[in-house]
Design a protein around this motif. Sequence first.
Motif, PDB file in Angstrom:
ATOM      1  N   ASP A  67     -49.416 -90.288 -24.142  1.00 18.90           N
ATOM      2  CA  ASP A  67     -49.737 -90.267 -22.719  1.00 18.90           C
ATOM      3  C   ASP A  67     -49.295 -91.574 -22.061  1.00 18.90           C
ATOM      4  OD1 ASP A  67     -51.180 -89.035 -20.367  1.00 18.90           O
ATOM      5  OD2 ASP A  67     -52.363 -90.879 -20.604  1.00 18.90           O
ATOM      6  N   GLY A  68     -49.511 -92.686 -22.734  1.00 20.97           N
ATOM      7  CA  GLY A  68     -49.083 -93.977 -22.191  1.00 20.97           C
ATOM      8  C   GLY A  68     -47.582 -94.043 -21.981  1.00 20.97           C
ATOM      9  N   LEU A  69     -46.830 -93.544 -22.960  1.00 15.70           N
ATOM     10  CA  LEU A  69     -45.371 -93.516 -22.828  1.00 15.70           C
ATOM     11  C   LEU A  69     -44.945 -92.610 -21.677  1.00 15.70           C
ATOM     12  CD1 LEU A  69     -42.479 -94.124 -23.766  1.00 15.70           C
ATOM     13  CD2 LEU A  69     -42.749 -92.313 -25.480  1.00 15.70           C
ATOM     14  N   SER A  70     -45.523 -91.424 -21.599  1.00 15.51           N
ATOM     15  CA  SER A  70     -45.123 -90.484 -20.542  1.00 15.51           C
ATOM     16  C   SER A  70     -45.480 -91.017 -19.156  1.00 15.51           C
ATOM     17  CB  SER A  70     -45.735 -89.108 -20.782  1.00 15.51           C
ATOM     18  OG  SER A  70     -47.139 -89.155 -20.689  1.00 15.51           O
ATOM     19  N   ARG A  71     -46.603 -91.714 -19.044  1.00 13.23           N
ATOM     20  CA  ARG A  71     -46.977 -92.294 -17.747  1.00 13.23           C
ATOM     21  C   ARG A  71     -46.001 -93.386 -17.312  1.00 13.23           C
ATOM     22  NH1 ARG A  71     -51.894 -90.922 -15.672  1.00 13.23           N
ATOM     23  NH2 ARG A  71     -53.222 -89.700 -17.054  1.00 13.23           N
ATOM     24  N   GLU A  72     -45.537 -94.182 -18.255  1.00 16.51           N
ATOM     25  CA  GLU A  72     -44.560 -95.224 -17.914  1.00 16.51           C
ATOM     26  C   GLU A  72     -43.261 -94.597 -17.401  1.00 16.51           C
ATOM     27  OE1 GLU A  72     -42.051 -98.347 -20.487  1.00 16.51           O
ATOM     28  OE2 GLU A  72     -44.187 -98.808 -20.393  1.00 16.51           O
ATOM     29  N   ILE A  73     -42.805 -93.568 -18.081  1.00 19.41           N
ATOM     30  CA  ILE A  73     -41.579 -92.886 -17.661  1.00 19.41           C
ATOM     31  C   ILE A  73     -41.778 -92.221 -16.298  1.00 19.41           C
ATOM     32  CG2 ILE A  73     -40.003 -90.996 -18.217  1.00 19.41           C
ATOM     33  CD1 ILE A  73     -40.597 -91.689 -21.227  1.00 19.41           C
ATOM     34  N   ALA A  74     -42.897 -91.541 -16.120  1.00 22.29           N
ATOM     35  CA  ALA A  74     -43.178 -90.863 -14.844  1.00 22.29           C
ATOM     36  C   ALA A  74     -43.261 -91.859 -13.692  1.00 22.29           C
ATOM     37  CB  ALA A  74     -44.467 -90.063 -14.952  1.00 22.29           C
ATOM     38  N   ALA A  75     -43.824 -93.044 -13.944  1.00 21.86           N
ATOM     39  CA  ALA A  75     -43.931 -94.057 -12.890  1.00 21.86           C
ATOM     40  C   ALA A  75     -42.559 -94.518 -12.426  1.00 21.86           C
ATOM     41  CB  ALA A  75     -44.761 -95.246 -13.384  1.00 21.86           C
ATOM     42  N   LEU A  76     -41.626 -94.678 -13.369  1.00 19.27           N
ATOM     43  CA  LEU A  76     -40.281 -95.112 -12.971  1.00 19.27           C
ATOM     44  C   LEU A  76     -39.560 -94.010 -12.202  1.00 19.27           C
ATOM     45  CD1 LEU A  76     -38.272 -97.387 -12.958  1.00 19.27           C
ATOM     46  CD2 LEU A  76     -37.426 -96.584 -15.156  1.00 19.27           C
ATOM     47  N   ILE A  77     -39.738 -92.763 -12.614  1.00 18.08           N
ATOM     48  CA  ILE A  77     -39.127 -91.655 -11.866  1.00 18.08           C
ATOM     49  C   ILE A  77     -39.705 -91.605 -10.453  1.00 18.08           C
ATOM     50  CG2 ILE A  77     -38.964 -89.138 -11.699  1.00 18.08           C
ATOM     51  CD1 ILE A  77     -38.766 -89.110 -14.788  1.00 18.08           C
ATOM     52  N   ALA A  78     -41.020 -91.737 -10.328  1.00 14.44           N
ATOM     53  CA  ALA A  78     -41.652 -91.714  -9.003  1.00 14.44           C
ATOM     54  C   ALA A  78     -41.135 -92.852  -8.132  1.00 14.44           C
ATOM     55  CB  ALA A  78     -43.169 -91.785  -9.146  1.00 14.44           C
ATOM     56  N   GLU A  79     -40.952 -94.021  -8.734  1.00 12.79           N
ATOM     57  CA  GLU A  79     -40.434 -95.172  -7.989  1.00 12.79           C
ATOM     58  C   GLU A  79     -39.013 -94.901  -7.486  1.00 12.79           C
ATOM     59  OE1 GLU A  79     -38.690 -99.391  -9.392  1.00 12.79           O
ATOM     60  OE2 GLU A  79     -40.782 -99.029  -9.953  1.00 12.79           O
ATOM     61  N   ARG A  80     -38.190 -94.277  -8.317  1.00  8.76           N
ATOM     62  CA  ARG A  80     -36.810 -93.986  -7.938  1.00  8.76           C
ATOM     63  C   ARG A  80     -36.716 -92.882  -6.886  1.00  8.76           C
ATOM     64  NH1 ARG A  80     -35.229 -98.549  -9.210  1.00  8.76           N
ATOM     65  NH2 ARG A  80     -35.001 -99.003 -11.398  1.00  8.76           N
ATOM     66  N   GLN A  81     -37.725 -92.037  -6.786  1.00 14.70           N
ATOM     67  CA  GLN A  81     -37.694 -90.932  -5.826  1.00 14.70           C
ATOM     68  C   GLN A  81     -38.218 -91.331  -4.451  1.00 14.70           C
ATOM     69  OE1 GLN A  81     -39.764 -87.826  -8.009  1.00 14.70           O
ATOM     70  NE2 GLN A  81     -37.821 -86.884  -8.511  1.00 14.70           N
ATOM     71  N   ARG A  82     -38.873 -92.483  -4.366  1.00 16.48           N
ATOM     72  CA  ARG A  82     -39.375 -92.923  -3.060  1.00 16.48           C
ATOM     73  C   ARG A  82     -38.210 -93.235  -2.128  1.00 16.48           C
ATOM     74  NH1 ARG A  82     -42.741 -96.979  -5.763  1.00 16.48           N
ATOM     75  NH2 ARG A  82     -44.357 -95.727  -6.691  1.00 16.48           N
TER      76      ARG A  82
END
Length: 96
Positions: free
Chosen positions: A78-93
Amino acid sequence: DRAYVYPWPRAVAVAWQVKIDIIRFDGVRGGEVVLQARWSLAGRDAGKAGMWQSFSLRESVSGPGYEALAAAQSRALDGLSREIAALIAERQRPRK
């Protein structure tokens, strides 16, 4: 919203591709779980995200049984997936 495992159907246009190399993923009942990985993100406007990122996490196992070990492994993933998801969310802003 959707995730595809490589190789995905040719008709599918993927927005992001995540590559993950698991270096270490083990644990001991009653001890701790260790997850070490490298991952990269490719896709639209990946920018620096295309570089390999390092991830390392130690998670305590809350009990002596396999159920507690599996729960700690799940929290590590879960920690790994959250880190990846956070970077994707940052790039989509939208950029200003």
